[in-house]
Design a protein around this motif. Structure first.
Motif, PDB file in Angstrom:
ATOM      1  N   GLU A   6     -38.375  26.752 -30.050  1.00 49.23           N
ATOM      2  CA  GLU A   6     -37.836  28.087 -30.204  1.00 49.23           C
ATOM      3  C   GLU A   6     -38.150  28.872 -28.938  1.00 49.23           C
ATOM      4  OE1 GLU A   6     -38.451  32.048 -32.907  1.00 49.23           O
ATOM      5  OE2 GLU A   6     -39.967  30.495 -32.773  1.00 49.23           O
ATOM      6  N   LYS A  38     -36.812  35.438 -27.500  1.00 55.90           N
ATOM      7  CA  LYS A  38     -35.507  36.068 -27.269  1.00 55.90           C
ATOM      8  C   LYS A  38     -35.648  37.549 -26.922  1.00 55.90           C
ATOM      9  CE  LYS A  38     -33.010  32.813 -30.063  1.00 55.90           C
ATOM     10  NZ  LYS A  38     -33.987  32.481 -31.121  1.00 55.90           N
ATOM     11  N   LYS A  39     -36.880  37.952 -26.740  1.00 58.85           N
ATOM     12  CA  LYS A  39     -37.093  39.377 -26.491  1.00 58.85           C
ATOM     13  C   LYS A  39     -36.371  39.838 -25.232  1.00 58.85           C
ATOM     14  CE  LYS A  39     -41.592  38.772 -28.453  1.00 58.85           C
ATOM     15  NZ  LYS A  39     -42.878  38.292 -28.006  1.00 58.85           N
ATOM     16  N   GLN A  87     -20.214  29.500 -33.390  1.00 60.71           N
ATOM     17  CA  GLN A  87     -21.536  28.878 -33.488  1.00 60.71           C
ATOM     18  C   GLN A  87     -21.522  27.561 -32.724  1.00 60.71           C
ATOM     19  OE1 GLN A  87     -24.070  30.297 -35.045  1.00 60.71           O
ATOM     20  NE2 GLN A  87     -22.945  31.980 -36.012  1.00 60.71           N
ATOM     21  N   VAL A 134     -24.788  35.867 -27.952  1.00 56.98           N
ATOM     22  CA  VAL A 134     -25.388  36.671 -29.011  1.00 56.98           C
ATOM     23  C   VAL A 134     -26.810  36.169 -29.251  1.00 56.98           C
ATOM     24  CG1 VAL A 134     -25.270  37.361 -31.425  1.00 56.98           C
ATOM     25  CG2 VAL A 134     -23.171  37.113 -30.082  1.00 56.98           C
ATOM     26  N   SER A 135     -26.940  34.839 -29.337  1.00 54.56           N
ATOM     27  CA  SER A 135     -28.273  34.245 -29.406  1.00 54.56           C
ATOM     28  C   SER A 135     -28.209  32.842 -28.843  1.00 54.56           C
ATOM     29  CB  SER A 135     -28.759  34.201 -30.853  1.00 54.56           C
ATOM     30  OG  SER A 135     -28.020  33.233 -31.576  1.00 54.56           O
ATOM     31  N   GLY A 136     -29.346  32.345 -28.377  1.00 57.56           N
ATOM     32  CA  GLY A 136     -29.384  31.019 -27.792  1.00 57.56           C
ATOM     33  C   GLY A 136     -29.316  31.069 -26.274  1.00 57.56           C
ATOM     34  N   SER A 158     -28.633  33.960 -21.383  1.00 58.65           N
ATOM     35  CA  SER A 158     -29.191  34.120 -22.721  1.00 58.65           C
ATOM     36  C   SER A 158     -28.837  35.486 -23.272  1.00 58.65           C
ATOM     37  CB  SER A 158     -30.695  33.860 -22.728  1.00 58.65           C
ATOM     38  OG  SER A 158     -31.365  34.872 -22.041  1.00 58.65           O
ATOM     39  N   GLU A 159     -29.420  35.797 -24.366  1.00 56.74           N
ATOM     40  CA  GLU A 159     -29.015  36.965 -25.168  1.00 56.74           C
ATOM     41  C   GLU A 159     -28.520  38.171 -24.375  1.00 56.74           C
ATOM     42  OE1 GLU A 159     -31.749  37.783 -28.296  1.00 56.74           O
ATOM     43  OE2 GLU A 159     -30.994  39.835 -28.551  1.00 56.74           O
ATOM     44  N   SER A 209     -26.624  28.101 -30.543  1.00 61.49           N
ATOM     45  CA  SER A 209     -26.276  29.413 -30.003  1.00 61.49           C
ATOM     46  C   SER A 209     -25.136  30.057 -30.771  1.00 61.49           C
ATOM     47  CB  SER A 209     -25.835  29.295 -28.539  1.00 61.49           C
ATOM     48  OG  SER A 209     -26.775  28.582 -27.781  1.00 61.49           O
ATOM     49  N   THR A 210     -25.093  31.363 -30.686  1.00 63.44           N
ATOM     50  CA  THR A 210     -23.955  32.117 -31.202  1.00 63.44           C
ATOM     51  C   THR A 210     -23.302  32.834 -30.037  1.00 63.44           C
ATOM     52  OG1 THR A 210     -25.219  32.502 -33.216  1.00 63.44           O
ATOM     53  CG2 THR A 210     -23.208  33.804 -32.907  1.00 63.44           C
TER      54      THR A 210
END
Lengths: 231, 231
Positions: free
Chosen positions: B4, B7-8, B36, B57-59, B79-80, B102-103
């Motif tokens: 993991e 993601k901050k 996705q 969005v994420s990942g 990344s994000e 990831s999204t």
DNA sequence: CGCCGCCTTGACTCCCTTCAATGCGAGTGG
DNA sequence: CCACTCGCATTGAAGGGAGTCAAGGCGGCG
């Protein structure tokens, strides 16, 4: 007296050309002040660039970064119509210098940016310019990262010819050192690559700054294949 | 189960961050469709990208170019919050691929561009993003063109730590091959540089994908000085 | 002519690549 | 639980491409 370069076409931005400058000049009265530079003169050092953006009216300008130890990386060469001095808050020493006698238009950065963002048509062409520039910079990153010295020099010559739209008497306005710094090589390696190309009768050179493409296919092949043997 | 990542903070764009996406979402209803992706899945190949722009969005996503002979150059990791797929009409094979699950938000390119140019605030932040990106790409060009393997790897680790704002247990989400392709090196050279850093007690590694900076000054020194001897 | 800057060439070194083998961790099935 | 496998990471040995150092060559200009 000095070499005269063909000014018909810009060094880059063949596709997204001077429409931008036209819009700038006609659309609003932002027309920045003009500045004359002799060959070799410096336009700005690092932080100076924070307040202005520039556009080449005539001549050729190089933009480069210098590392602590004196090694340089030429970011790009600009000619008629090209905007430059766009990147900001640089950590590295960042300089622009005229290669030939040049005329430069200087725009106050803040006002320019405001004008651009406020005008959709300007905004659009400026965005386009930046995206093209970004794309080209990436291509050159691939070149520097993954190509042999021979490939880099061959593609450099190829691009020069394309930009000037000629195959004969293509002008090289920049010094060997500039080429080396642009391609991530040393001056000696650039020379050897050129010599090899002459030896193989792929190009011929009237003088150190003027060349003719004899065998274009072979030149393209050089760019494609990881040709070795520069020595 | 898989690593993991924190993601901050975004990988890049610490300064010109997510304001853009906020504006996009709130300012207008352009919100593109979500997609996705599993780790390793491909988002697009070359021409596909012409019609869309993307946002993480994420990942974490990598964007890379492939040469005819299979060599790759990773343009960047996103990344994000990061936008990507901005460059267009590529001559080279151009791909984006998820490193982790990831999204991704997909925007129709034409509509997005129109929305941006029509909205001054959007236009401004998008311009900012592009200029920052351009600037960063240039820095990396300098790195690839003028730095030794050791310097490149050291500065890569340094950046990873900065992006994650940690000095301990920094996550390396990409494979050695990705790192090599990003830095213009071979996988073996990356390994050897890492081994050298471990040997000199400058970093330690809990596993192949997690490291801790033991001596930050020495790491910075590595980046500065053309340190030799990777073997 | 003679100086000066830029370019070219040569010899040697060395960092990185190439080729090849081994290590290591996770997932699988017996 | 352990043997097996597969992908990724690491290490070793050897060779080559580009860098470094150094010596001319060439053209322009005072």
């Amino acid at each position: 007296m000095q070499f005269e370069i063909r000014k018909k076409t810009a060094f880059h931005d063949n596709k997204a050309p001077i429409a931008f400058s036209d819009a700038l000049e006609t659309g609003l009265e932002l027309a920045g002040s003009l500045k004359q530079l002799k060959a070799g003169e410096t336009l700005y050092f690092e932080a100076d660039s924070d307040d202005y953006c520039y556009q080449v009216v005539s001549g050729v300008v190089k933009e480069y970064n210098t590392l602590e130890d004196g090694r340089r990386q030429v970011a790009d060469f600009y000619s008629e119509g090209d905007m430059f001095g766009l990147s900001e808050h640089c950590e590295q020493l960042h300089t622009a210098e005229a290669l030939t006698a040049s005329t430069i238009r200087c725009y106050p950065r803040a006002a320019l940016m405001q004008a651009i963002t406020a005008t959709p048509s300007l905004s659009s062409s400026f965005l386009q310019t930046l995206m093209t520039r970004l794309h080209r910079t990436r291509e050159r990153m691939v070149m520097i990262g993954r190509m042999t010295a021979m490939q880099r020099v061959a593609s450099f010559l190829s691009r020069l010819a394309d930009d000037q739209s000629v195959r004969e008497d293509v002008q090289i306005v920049m010094s060997r050192q500039d080429i080396a710094d642009h391609l991530g090589l040393t001056i000696e390696t650039v020379c050897r690559a050129l010599t090899a190309l002459k030896r193989e009768k792929i190009v011929s050179m009237k003088s150190a700054r003027v060349f003719t493409i004899i065998n274009e296919d072979a030149l393209e092949a050089m760019v494609r294949r990881p040709q070795k043997r520069v020595h």
